[in-house]
Design a protein around this motif. Sequence first.
Motif, mmCIF file in Angstrom:
data_model
loop_
_atom_site.group_PDB
_atom_site.id
_atom_site.type_symbol
_atom_site.label_atom_id
_atom_site.label_comp_id
_atom_site.label_asym_id
_atom_site.label_seq_id
_atom_site.Cartn_x
_atom_site.Cartn_y
_atom_site.Cartn_z
ATOM 1 N N HIS A 101 45.013 4.624 21.027
ATOM 2 C CA HIS A 101 46.244 4.066 20.481
ATOM 3 C C HIS A 101 47.335 5.098 20.212
ATOM 4 O O HIS A 101 48.518 4.781 20.373
ATOM 5 C CB HIS A 101 45.930 3.236 19.239
ATOM 6 N N ASP A 102 46.987 6.291 19.817
ATOM 7 C CA ASP A 102 48.031 7.301 19.610
ATOM 8 C C ASP A 102 48.699 7.652 20.934
ATOM 9 O O ASP A 102 49.926 7.796 21.004
ATOM 10 C CB ASP A 102 47.459 8.553 18.939
ATOM 11 N N ILE A 160 51.011 4.788 22.025
ATOM 12 C CA ILE A 160 52.309 4.846 21.354
ATOM 13 C C ILE A 160 53.221 5.856 22.050
ATOM 14 O O ILE A 160 54.399 5.582 22.293
ATOM 15 C CB ILE A 160 52.124 5.164 19.854
ATOM 16 N N LYS A 212 56.840 5.157 23.769
ATOM 17 C CA LYS A 212 58.010 5.916 23.322
ATOM 18 C C LYS A 212 58.679 6.633 24.495
ATOM 19 O O LYS A 212 59.910 6.696 24.563
ATOM 20 C CB LYS A 212 57.613 6.902 22.221
ATOM 21 N N LEU A 236 55.294 -1.287 21.396
ATOM 22 C CA LEU A 236 55.353 -0.198 20.423
ATOM 23 C C LEU A 236 55.266 -0.759 19.009
ATOM 24 O O LEU A 236 54.487 -0.273 18.179
ATOM 25 C CB LEU A 236 56.628 0.618 20.606
ATOM 26 N N ALA A 273 51.766 -1.937 18.357
ATOM 27 C CA ALA A 273 50.842 -0.810 18.183
ATOM 28 C C ALA A 273 50.987 -0.205 16.785
ATOM 29 O O ALA A 273 49.983 0.081 16.118
ATOM 30 C CB ALA A 273 51.088 0.252 19.255
ATOM 31 N N TYR A 274 52.214 -0.016 16.348
ATOM 32 C CA TYR A 274 52.436 0.497 14.992
ATOM 33 C C TYR A 274 51.897 -0.483 13.952
ATOM 34 O O TYR A 274 51.302 -0.090 12.959
ATOM 35 C CB TYR A 274 53.924 0.734 14.727
#
Length: 166
Positions: A38-39, A42, A46, A62, A65-66
């Motif tokens: 997941h990081d 993101i 971005k 995005l 995900a956040y």
Amino acid sequence: MGQFNEAAEAFRQALRLDENAPDTQYSYGLTLNKLGRHDEEILAYKRAIGLKPDHANALEKLGQAYFRQKRWAEAANAFEGLRTYRPDAKTYNALGECYLELDRPEDALLAFNNALGYDPNLDQARFNLGRAYLRSGNKEMAQVQYEILRNSRSDWADRLLVLLNQ
């Protein structure tokens, strides 16, 4: 998972050839999501947005995900950006959920009302509007949302009733 690992490798190869392809960055993010990375997901979204600021799908993913990571303010920022390119019921509902998590019930009320303005039959937004009314101390208006949901025979009605009875 093997196919997603292969897909991720294919996207990495494609990005080595052209890292300035927003749709490839976006698709890479989708694949990373399936792999639970997941990081990195993101970062891919971005990068896609950095290349194409109006990439609505990347903004939406995005924000999601956040949200999954409970990074409410960053999720809200993503959905606020998405409003510019895709002002619809789903976007406003997601934004309202972020505002609720940020303990901004007045902003949440506005967002959920906007969502219902775009789609008055979006039961999840009506449920969330009821939650926002409860959070702002207006049980009477939350009850109205429950009645609307109950009359439409929505599954969301029972969920709101539980909150009303707490």
